[in-house]
Design an enzyme around this catalytic site. Structure first.
Site, PDB file in Angstrom:
ATOM      1  N   MET A 278      -7.656  13.309 -43.817  1.00  0.00           N
ATOM      2  CA  MET A 278      -6.220  13.576 -43.731  1.00  0.00           C
ATOM      3  C   MET A 278      -5.454  12.409 -44.321  1.00  0.00           C
ATOM      4  SD  MET A 278      -3.631  15.334 -42.969  1.00  0.00           S
ATOM      5  CE  MET A 278      -1.931  14.791 -43.162  1.00  0.00           C
ATOM      6  N   GLU A 313      -7.500  12.194 -51.188  1.00  0.00           N
ATOM      7  CA  GLU A 313      -6.582  11.679 -50.158  1.00  0.00           C
ATOM      8  C   GLU A 313      -5.677  10.574 -50.712  1.00  0.00           C
ATOM      9  OE1 GLU A 313      -6.442  13.493 -47.626  1.00  0.00           O
ATOM     10  OE2 GLU A 313      -8.323  14.533 -48.011  1.00  0.00           O
TER      11      GLU A 313
END
Length: 869
Positions: A278, A313
């Site tokens: 994330m 990411e």
């Protein structure tokens, strides 16, 4: 009660929060109790009242709200007369007696909550400290779970700055957030950690992690400090990710002509994590298997995967964090671009990997999903924020990145890069919609990009281009491709590319109507062995079907090594899709596959062997022999042993080919694998089982495992408990469900319900359950459904159970049974779309099975001939 209902009725069922007020700055203090798994907090929000109002409406979920006040810039303090937390709509409604006038004010809220176990919001997970399990805390706020941690305006467009403080932190633990630590105060065994104030960002990018870590660090050429936080004693396993992060930060700064906007970037391996990673601003959280790289246990595929994940990411810090989608309708702007640009940077860093060939798997996954009636447009209306969770899928990611590649290929890389740099400059620190991007690219390129691309993002599906030769012209006709073969009148403006007999002779044009043509010259008089390949290097998001003449010439070109690996893949993949949709016979697909004896995609073998078992079981043995004959020469050439200095491509191919032969139950491969695994279990340092061959070995021993002889299962379970490397553990889980004995599958599924397997890791097992075990898995799912929902929650992880257990089936009866079990249209909202897509896939295969059965007599003779060729 009536007052509360009256207060919230007008705000229920709304897509977006009312903008009576918007946040400008959050000062957030969280006090954690890791022993009790609870937290309390205070948030002071600098807000601006846009319109006179007696209501403030923001998001909150599973929080107890204790004290609330609003103080104007004139120091006038108001306390709400009513505080309503509505869990259905996930809103907090504050009702005031007096009207709050336009202007600045300070909203202060005290609240408390529980560190949940569902890996979302602010949640509890555990780490091992000298063999003892201890609690830690981590956050996962995307898409809509910041509201589980603190009351906030939890929408991507409502950006603000954040000043975060963490209290009651055990002094031996590391506390991390988006920004560097500004001050740390120790009070005996506990400490308070203050972080610097952030730049403007959306709530879903806020992050905190509190745990026990070691780290390695490095600095970019601009002085940005980058760290990899790893479990204690494993910091060396974070070095590879650290190196990739440094290199990609430098690249993206140059490519987007925009510097990284924060003073640091931390990457942290979280022991329990629902997704892969994330992109929280300045604090990327990873599943441990995606950040830690063990040189002894990481196969070439692991290295590639980690490189892609880290690059993805880091890329988000431009596409997503700096320029953020205005609403979840434009999720693909985040995920599609981060996926595409991760391959772009890897190709620059590791050109020898030929990474764009691997990108074709992204495109293929997107094509498969988008050929469903139950697909959806890239830009999809999100009527309620939580509904977006179902759209973190192959359309947003894989179709998204594929249409970007198609556009970049059409416009040229120089114009495209210049456009993206302008886009970053114009929309940095704010929000954008898809049309904003098209407008910038159009202005830079002089091409009406929105006219072309709106068809690709606002309507679902894609075309199949039928190519026919007439004289010196190629004629093109587009139709909507659906695996169900249903009719549709949808059309696209298609950037068509083709090469004629050579990659030096390429052409491209826009197919702007249903039909079109292009003069290619009188090739036949010039060269006897001429051929035409449409969709060069598979850079376009469409499929191609050739007339008989062109198809025959293309097969000859493949046999003569005239095509690139990407184009060879594309021809076969398109043929497989056409066969599955019952446009072409299975016999035609087999004839084409026979052309690929020099180099066949193993996944096609695997898929075709599974479908034939349902259609004509008697053909299974000979079909396996045929596929083995295609793959075995490559296995013999590559061998089992690693070769010093060999390319990564050879390492990847060795794993793929040996794994395919193990799945196909090739006796000699299974015997060799078993012997080498025994040697490995006796001596973990033996060179007899290199890391790129272990997957094949594990599958081979499981294919020999049955109730009568459980040796293989016991060996893998023992090895799983003994090994420390996360890559080895996940590799075992990816193979342990390969047994052909349904009773063993039942034991494996019960094993993953135990505490020995982390909750998030069940996805590795579900993806690769054997064909023979699918009925057992379905029974297990039904019997354990209530437990599964309780343990894994009702959101993203749950979709794996649906997709991976239902889609292996090939009958309408099974589709009907599954639909009835889950309630059809009344299924849980979080799995409703996934369920519909899975059921459609089952029905498509059921139709394909019946189509193949019509060829039984022809196929019996053909497969026997191919098997003995």
């Amino acid at each position: 009660m009536e007052i509360q209902e009256e207060s919230i009725r007008q705000f229920k069922g709304q897509t977006r929060l009312p903008q009576f007020a918007v946040p400008k700055r959050y000062e957030l203090t969280l006090k954690l109790d890791l022993s009790a798994c609870t937290f309390s907090g205070r948030v002071a929000i600098d807000a601006f009242i846009n319109d006179p109002t007696k209501f403030l409406v923001l998001n909150a979920l599973e929080l107890a709200v204790h004290q609330v006040s609003f103080t104007t810039s004139q120091k006038q303090k108001y306390v709400p007369s009513d505080i309503v937390v509505d869990s259905d709509d996930e809103i907090l409604v504050l009702v005031f007696e007096e009207v709050l006038e336009v202007g600045c004010g300070l909203l202060e809220i005290e609240f408390s909550g529980v560190l949940n176990e569902h890996l979302k919001g602010l949640y509890r997970c555990t780490y091992s400290d000298k063999g003892e399990k201890k609690n830690m805390a981590a956050s996962q706020f995307e898409a809509v779970d910041a509201r589980r941690c603190f009351p906030c305006w939890d929408e991507p467009a409502l950006k603000a700055t954040f000043k975060i403080t963490l209290e009651n932190i055990p002094s031996e633990l590391t506390a991390l957030s988006n920004m560097p630590v500004s001050e740390e105060k120790v009070h005996g065994l506990l400490k308070t950690v203050h972080f610097e104030e952030s730049i403007l960002m959306s709530t879903y990018l806020v992050a905190v992690v509190v745990g026990l870590f070691d780290f390695v660090e490095d600095t970019t050429e601009d002085g940005i400090k980058v760290r990899s936080y790893c479990p204690v004693g494993k910091s060396d396993k974070g070095k590879f990710a650290l190196d990739i992060a440094i290199k990609t930060l430098n690249f993206f700064k140059m490519y987007f002509s925009t510097p990284y906007p924060l003073p640091k970037l931390d990457m942290v391996a979280v022991p329990e994590f629902a997704g892969g990673a994330m992109e929280n601003y300045g604090l990327i959280t990873f599943r441990e298997s995606e950040l830690l790289l063990d040189a002894l246990h990481s196969a070439a595929a692991n290295i590639q995967r980690q490189t892609i994940v880290v690059a993805h990411e880091v890329a988000h810090h431009w596409f997503g964090n700096l320029v953020t989608m205005e609403w979840w309708t434009h999720l693909w702007l985040n995920e599609g671009f981060a996926t595409w640009v991760s391959y772009l940077v890897i190709d620059k860093l590791f050109p020898e990997w030929n990474i764009w060939n691997l990108f074709l798997q992204e495109t293929e996954d997107g094509l498969q999903m988008d050929a469903l009636e139950k697909s959806h447009p890239i830009e999809v209306e999100i009527p309620q924020a939580r509904a977006v969770l179902e759209y973190f899928d192959d359309i947003s990611y894989r179709k998204g990145c594929s249409v970007i590649r198609m556009l970049e290929n059409f416009l040229g890389d120089e114009i495209f890069q210049k456009s993206l740099a302008s886009y970053m400059k114009k929309f940095g620190f704010s929000n954008a919609k898809t049309e904003d991007l098209w407008k910038v690219i159009s202005e830079t390129s002089g091409v009406e990009v929105d006219k072309i691309m709106n068809m690709w993002t606002k309507q679902k599906g894609y075309p199949i281009i039928t190519v026919k030769l007439k004289g010196t012209s190629c004629k093109f006709e587009q139709t909507h491709f659906l695996s169900s073969a249903l009719d549709s009148d949808a059309e696209w403006i298609v950037p068509v590319t083709l090469c004629v007999s050579s990659y030096e002779n390429q052409k491209k044009f826009l197919l702007e109507a249903k039909n079109g043509q292009l003069d290619i010259g009188d090739q036949e008089s010039v060269e006897e062995n001429w051929w035409v390949k449409t969709n060069v290097h598979q850079a376009g998001f469409y499929r191609v079907k050739y007339d008989e003449s062109l198809e025959a010439r293309l097969r000859k070109a493949i046999a003569s090594n005239c095509l690139s690996a990407s184009d060879e893949f594309g021809v076969l993949d398109d043929a497989f899709a056409l066969c599955e949709a019952c446009f072409t016979p299975f016999s035609s697909l087999l004839h084409l596959m026979d052309t690929y004896r020099k180099d066949l995609e193993y996944i096609i073998c695997y898929s075709a062997s599974r479908i034939i078992r349902d259609a004509i079981p008697a053909l299974e043995s000979n079909l396996k022999k045929f596929f083995i004959s295609l793959l075995l020469p490559h296995a013999e050439k590559l061998g089992w042993n690693a070769v010093p200095g060999e390319s990564q491509l050879d390492e990847l191919k060795r794993e793929q080919v040996l794994t395919a032969l193990a799945h196909l139950d090739h006796p000699r491969t299974k015997e060799e694998a078993t012997n080498r695994l025994r040697a490995f279990l006796q001596d973990k340092n033996t060179p007899l089982l290199p890391v790129n061959t272990r997957k094949a070995a594990y599958i081979a021993v499981m294919r020999n495992t049955s109730v009568a002889d459980k040796t293989g299962l016991k060996l893998l379970q023992k090895l799983y408990k003994e090994v420390d490397a996360i890559q080895e553990k996940t590799r075992i889980l990816r193979c342990i469900g390969s047994s052909p004995d349904p009773a063993i599958i039942s034991e494996v599924l019960d094993f993953v319900l135990t505490d020995e397997v982390p909750q998030q890791d069940i996805v590795y097992v579900l993806r690769v359950l054997s064909w023979e075990g699918r009925a057992t898995a379905w029974t297990w799912l039904k019997e354990n459904w209530d437990l599964i929902v309780t343990r894994w929650g009702t959101e993203m992880l749950l979709t794996h159970f649906i997709r991976d257990i239902i889609t292996p089936f090939c009958s309408d009866d099974m589709a009907n049974e599954a639909e009835a079990f889950f309630g059809g249209d009344d299924a849980l909202p979080s799995i409703a779309l996934n369920l519909k897509q899975s059921l459609e896939k089952v029905r498509i295969k059921a139709r394909w099975v019946e189509h193949i059965k019509k060829e039984t007599q022809l196929l019996v003779a053909l497969v026997e001939k191919l098997a003995t060729k």
